[in-house]
Design an enzyme around this catalytic site. Structure first.
Site, PDB file in Angstrom:
ATOM      1  N   ASP A  13      83.493  50.198  34.301  1.00  0.00           N
ATOM      2  CA  ASP A  13      82.518  49.683  33.350  1.00  0.00           C
ATOM      3  C   ASP A  13      83.288  48.954  32.239  1.00  0.00           C
ATOM      4  O   ASP A  13      84.486  49.195  32.039  1.00  0.00           O
ATOM      5  CB  ASP A  13      81.722  50.865  32.792  1.00  0.00           C
ATOM      6  CG  ASP A  13      80.770  50.459  31.687  1.00  0.00           C
ATOM      7  OD1 ASP A  13      79.986  49.518  31.907  1.00  0.00           O
ATOM      8  OD2 ASP A  13      80.811  51.076  30.607  1.00  0.00           O
ATOM      9  N   ASP A  15      81.664  47.584  28.557  1.00  0.00           N
ATOM     10  CA  ASP A  15      81.274  47.963  27.192  1.00  0.00           C
ATOM     11  C   ASP A  15      81.268  49.479  27.019  1.00  0.00           C
ATOM     12  O   ASP A  15      80.572  50.193  27.746  1.00  0.00           O
ATOM     13  CB  ASP A  15      79.881  47.411  26.857  1.00  0.00           C
ATOM     14  CG  ASP A  15      79.869  45.884  26.842  1.00  0.00           C
ATOM     15  OD1 ASP A  15      80.947  45.287  26.898  1.00  0.00           O
ATOM     16  OD2 ASP A  15      78.770  45.302  26.778  1.00  0.00           O
ATOM     17  N   ASP A 209      81.000  55.190  30.965  1.00  0.00           N
ATOM     18  CA  ASP A 209      80.616  56.032  29.814  1.00  0.00           C
ATOM     19  C   ASP A 209      79.113  56.252  29.686  1.00  0.00           C
ATOM     20  O   ASP A 209      78.677  57.019  28.823  1.00  0.00           O
ATOM     21  CB  ASP A 209      81.115  55.393  28.511  1.00  0.00           C
ATOM     22  CG  ASP A 209      80.308  54.147  28.151  1.00  0.00           C
ATOM     23  OD1 ASP A 209      80.126  53.274  29.030  1.00  0.00           O
ATOM     24  OD2 ASP A 209      79.834  54.039  27.008  1.00  0.00           O
TER      25      ASP A 209
END
Length: 264
Positions: A13, A15, A209
């Site tokens: 991922d 961001d 996240d």
């Protein structure tokens, strides 16, 4: 534990993971990025960002031409150097926006999508520059939106989307609307099926996240759950707990700790 000499693929991922949630900086991860470049390990960005955002970022970080997954899994590209073998979930952006406008009118839903915002408004919400915001608005297979209505209306909205063959996925800042059966897990499955197989078995390490990363983290051999800013926790169903690592650090610092934990 896998080593840098093994046939590895790292799926990440962006961001809140490789990139800081607030500043979009990756500096804390640079030592590991250098190791990955030196050992020619494929680094697959798996992000809510658009292809127009991902390709310049690949160039900046030294991973031009690597496969990537964009728009939360609605779009997959095997080779970004020549634009070949692009796969997407089955509904294009204009089709999705048309459906959203119709549902908003019919049910009086209160939400705003990227199609409703100007570049400046997206920049204000995200902290991107107006030029970067323009790239974020170049969507091909999903719409990002801000929900401004009740939970009851939200349940109706989700129900109506499903009837139209659309899914709703929660990201760090926005909800994503895309074709049913898309998502980061399905996109990674397609990518691994079509990726040229190395001579030795490929070991995958995934890092994310947010809740939208869970389907991807379920499919990799080793999963790094980076401490995130979302109120919704990342919940994995997999039983091999020794193959899951939860970081105590956010963003690129947590990203580096995760790789350090799994790669000998």
């Amino acid at each position: 534990m896998p080593g840098l000499q093994d046939a590895l693929m790292i799926v990440t991922d962006l961001d809140g993971s490789l990139l800081d949630h607030h500043t979009y900086s990756w500096q804390a991860a640079e030592p590991w990025l250098e190791k990955i470049r030196q050992h020619a390990i494929p680094l697959v960005f798996c992000s809510s960002k658009t292809a127009s955002e991902i390709i310049p970022l690949q160039q900046k970080l030294g991973f031009s031409g690597a496969p990537f997954i964009a728009e939360n899994g609605a779009l997959v590209q095997l080779d970004s150097a020549d634009g070949s073998q692009r796969h997407h979930g089955g509904k294009d952006y204009s089709e999705i926006c048309h459906c959203l406008r119709r549902l908003r009118q019919q049910y009086q839903f209160r939400f705003s999508g990227f199609a409703d915002f100007s570049d400046r408004e997206v920049a204000d919400i995200t902290g991107l520059t107006p030029r970067e915001a323009a790239l974020a608005r170049r969507r091909e297979a999903s719409e990002s939106l801000v929900w401004r209505d009740s939970e009851q209306q939200f349940a109706t909205f989700r129900q109506q989307l499903a009837a139209e063959g659309l899914d709703l996925v929660q990201g760090g800042r926005f909800w994503s609307v895309m074709a049913s059966g898309s998502g980061k897990g399905a996109a990674l499955a397609w990518l691994l099926q079509h990726y040229p197989q190395p001579q030795r078995p490929l070991t995958t390490i995934g890092l994310g996240d947010g809740p939208n990363d869970a389907p991807m983290l379920e499919r990799v051999d080793y999963a790094v759950v980076i401490k995130g800013h979302s109120k919704t926790p990342v919940i994995l169903q997999r039983q091999d707990q020794q193959h899951i690592y939860y970081t105590s650090a956010y963003g690129p610092a947590g990203w580096s700790k995760g790789l350090q934990h799994f790669i000998s």
